[in-house]
Design an enzyme around this catalytic site. Sequence first.
Site, mmCIF file in Angstrom:
data_model
loop_
_atom_site.group_PDB
_atom_site.id
_atom_site.type_symbol
_atom_site.label_atom_id
_atom_site.label_comp_id
_atom_site.label_asym_id
_atom_site.label_seq_id
_atom_site.Cartn_x
_atom_site.Cartn_y
_atom_site.Cartn_z
ATOM 1 N N PHE A 10 51.991 16.623 -0.687
ATOM 2 C CA PHE A 10 50.556 16.542 -0.516
ATOM 3 C C PHE A 10 50.284 15.774 0.765
ATOM 4 O O PHE A 10 50.896 14.744 1.020
ATOM 5 C CB PHE A 10 49.944 15.808 -1.714
ATOM 6 N N GLU A 28 46.674 11.028 8.454
ATOM 7 C CA GLU A 28 47.040 11.384 9.832
ATOM 8 C C GLU A 28 47.397 10.112 10.585
ATOM 9 O O GLU A 28 47.124 9.000 10.108
ATOM 10 C CB GLU A 28 45.860 12.096 10.494
ATOM 11 N N SER A 59 43.235 5.299 5.225
ATOM 12 C CA SER A 59 42.216 4.980 4.223
ATOM 13 C C SER A 59 40.886 5.661 4.545
ATOM 14 O O SER A 59 40.134 6.040 3.657
ATOM 15 C CB SER A 59 42.016 3.468 4.159
ATOM 16 N N GLU A 86 49.093 5.946 -0.967
ATOM 17 C CA GLU A 86 48.133 6.503 -1.939
ATOM 18 C C GLU A 86 46.947 5.568 -2.180
ATOM 19 O O GLU A 86 46.430 5.485 -3.291
ATOM 20 C CB GLU A 86 48.838 6.857 -3.254
#
Lengths: 380, 260, 337
Positions: A122, A126, A131, A362
């Site tokens: 996934f 970039e 965030s 994540e």
Amino acid sequence: MNFELTEEQKMIRKMVREFTEKEVAPRDEEMDRTGEFPYDIMKKMAENGLFGIPYPEEYGGAGADSVCGVITIEELAKGSASVALTLDAHWLAVDAINLFGNEEQKKKYLTPALTGEKIAAFSLTEPVAGSDAAAIQATAELDGDEWVLNGTKAFVTNGDAADIYVIAVKTDKSKGVKGISTFIVEKGSPGFSIGKKEDKMGCRGSITTELILKDCRVPKENLLGKEGEGFKIAMVALDGGRMHVGAMAVGLAEAAKDIAVKYAKERYAFGQPIGNFQAVQFMIADMEMEIEATRLMVYKTATLRDKKIRYSKEAAMVKVFGSEMAMKTAKNAIQILGGYGYTRDYAPERLLRDAKLLEIGEGASEVLRMVIGSTVLRSK
Amino acid sequence: MNIIVCVKQVPDTMDVKIDPVTKNLIREGIEGVINPFDKNAIEEAVKIKDEYGGKVTAISMGPPQFKESLKEALAMGVDEAILISDRAFAGADTLATSYVLAEAIKKIGNYDLIFCGKHAVDADTGQVGPEIAERLGIPQITFVKSLKLENDAVVAERLLEDAVEKVTVKLPAVITTTKELNEPRYPSPIKIMKAARKEIPIWSASELNADPEQIGLKGSPTQVVDIFTPEKTTEVEMIQGTAEEIANTLFEKLREKKVL
Amino acid sequence: MTATNSSEYKGIWVFAEQRDGVIANVTFELLGKCREFADKLGQKLSAVLIGENLEDTAHELIYFGADEVILADSPVFSKYRTNPYTDILVELVNEYKPSMIIYGATSVGRDLAPRVAARLKTGLTADCLDLEVDDNGLLIQTKPSYGGNIMCKIICPNHRPQMTTVRPKVFPMPARDSSRTGEIVRKKVNIKEEDIPVKIIETAKEESKGPKIEEADVIVAGGRGLETKENLKLIKELADVLGGTIGVTRPLVDEGWLPPYYQIGQSGKTVKPKLIITCGISGAVQFTVGMQSADVIVAIDKNPDAPIFNVATYGIVGRVEEIVPELIKKFKAMLNK
């Protein structure tokens, strides 16, 4: 309220624990040292059905619940955070396809992902947009029957190892997050290539790379969900991912605690095992309390997910709480092992390096605290 | 090919302690697992079924929690599982256990192969397999490290102390398995989901029409009169003298300890 | 279950295990122990010898303590097989009614004894580490359970014969006395080859490779106190004499003296031999966690305060080069006797 695991949850835990102890844990040190992705372990995980545990049977999963899913991650993380992370990242993409894919997409991509025939990845981040998802630069434009993707994606877990990529790019630059759409991109698509492989501090048995999209063409039907729905898809997928990171924290901390406890019983100082000293006991007590608290939060989060109740706040909480708990536990395990703990001959230093990732990937702790705080403030 | 596998649930650790007062095993915190050699038995049975077709039934004699192991056997690919459980079976030694298992096997009937692990790691007797074979009046092949079916016979290699013996026997037969025989598979998550929800039938003494004289304590010729934890000498005994004297003393000590 | 009338059963039997006419050592060990029982109880000690062409072999059993040998000699017994051995042994038991039968806990004993027990419907205790007999002839059998973490004392009060298998090497080898005499009772054999279900196709001797370190009964381990790589030869030789294998501490692996395969300890292997002799190992916990559950630990180190002496059964303060050659000499002499 029932804190007892169901029979199937217990059986899954036992199975994954056994698998981990035999196939995964003995390899973690080597993966850390060489930084090589364990394709052979992935193959064994596929053969033994580990890729599809909490997903529908009709697409090749086992049809177990999300609690079984977090248990799977937790147990794997006891043996190797890297391997657990690989599955966590795989399931991020799987969640996106499972929740937003149409029937054809599910048949084509979900099934091989759940059987483990194909690894998935996934990608949202970039080089200059982590965030701040609205700041992503990569784009997709429709050209006849194909979408043409351009841009560079960074820190893609399972990059290169994966055959299926769920990638979020801008389809409308004029809009912020509402201009983001996600696409399923197969490895080998024209214009798709793997960039730099990161030389990471920890979780070195997982693979993290850049993706380079240069006029990368994908069929029109590979748009996942609707145009402009990409950010929503990413956020929903990340809820699952964050919950799984919490589960990783529990497993990783358990591993650190086990080593510390064993050492505290065996190492003598001043004529007695160091576990007799309160300074050591207190550290072990904190480990035990905080691991248990995190585990309960993780299982509760999974239960909400199974009940189809929104769990974004809970997922953010288990990730922040769990990752910081794992850091502290690994750090104190090093302390208990003293000089040995600071050497590469013992696992705690590796676990500390692995744990650090949990505070970053994540959703960094800072952003997640904002999510949690603003949710609380909104609701009061 | 109809195959029956005998499964025993054992503690997951051998590092167990005895309550000095009650003389019972301290079970707190100890989980049950399938006896490791029985896993080889299950694996071999399932492998044969996969190749030749047929049905594998796992049976276990023990308290209700032994269902856990039977469910794991189902998740490994066994087709049916039966728990043989009755308070009247409690206290059985190997002879009484073999009686009950043999009666259950007769009730299932129509068997070609019966698999048992070469021994259970807790009681460590290895007697139940051969005793079942005798009670059924069929041959046994113990300590099997490889197995092949040839028409209505099996060809097996037995692992002896310093040799491998290749034997053949017509079916039916009882086979006891070593860990060299195969690599047991993991339970499959898909099968776990089915096994977890499956109701495991329980056969009691009355369902087996078991002779009350041959079951439980009554049916057990042997009696445990004492159970204890072997003493571990914590105090080191220093051996002194010239090198030669030391060698002589040490030899005698090691002989006494029966390690030479 | 109907009890047997114990008073009808007299005499102590040792099942004499042989392969190709060579009696297994455990049989002699059992004869030595059972000789004590026979003398104490005033009963006859018999060895039951089953096989082919064993007339000469039978005498050996008498030299090692048997009062008589019951010999069943037939081509059907040329190699051990469960069914014919069970048939003949059960026939003999029914004829002579012994009070106890003791077997070696070997691949033969552990295959045969339970079969016999089930046919006679009597008790059997496996893999014993000790036997005692009370004044009434009741056999008290000590067997390990849970991998030796627990010991059980077991009796078989109401059924005869009392039967047990005993682990090799737990009783000392008795002295051979060729002046002893005894009777050889020959049993007529009516078993036919065509009635025996199991056929042996072949028996292949396994090449004797050294034991695996995790499975070895005896390990001689070396550490920094060996001082020179040359001294590794000493511990190898001692291990050979004892039929064991060698192990080392991490520093020696790091030095490249031996590959990691031989490393014992937290980052190496965990071993549980019957005997481990540590040579020049101070006993850091990283090492001792990998070996502390050995049955007997002999520690040799020149430092009397070395922590290894906290876990050792026997401690020897001295230099490896001085002590080990003497051990090699002594053990070689005694074990090859």
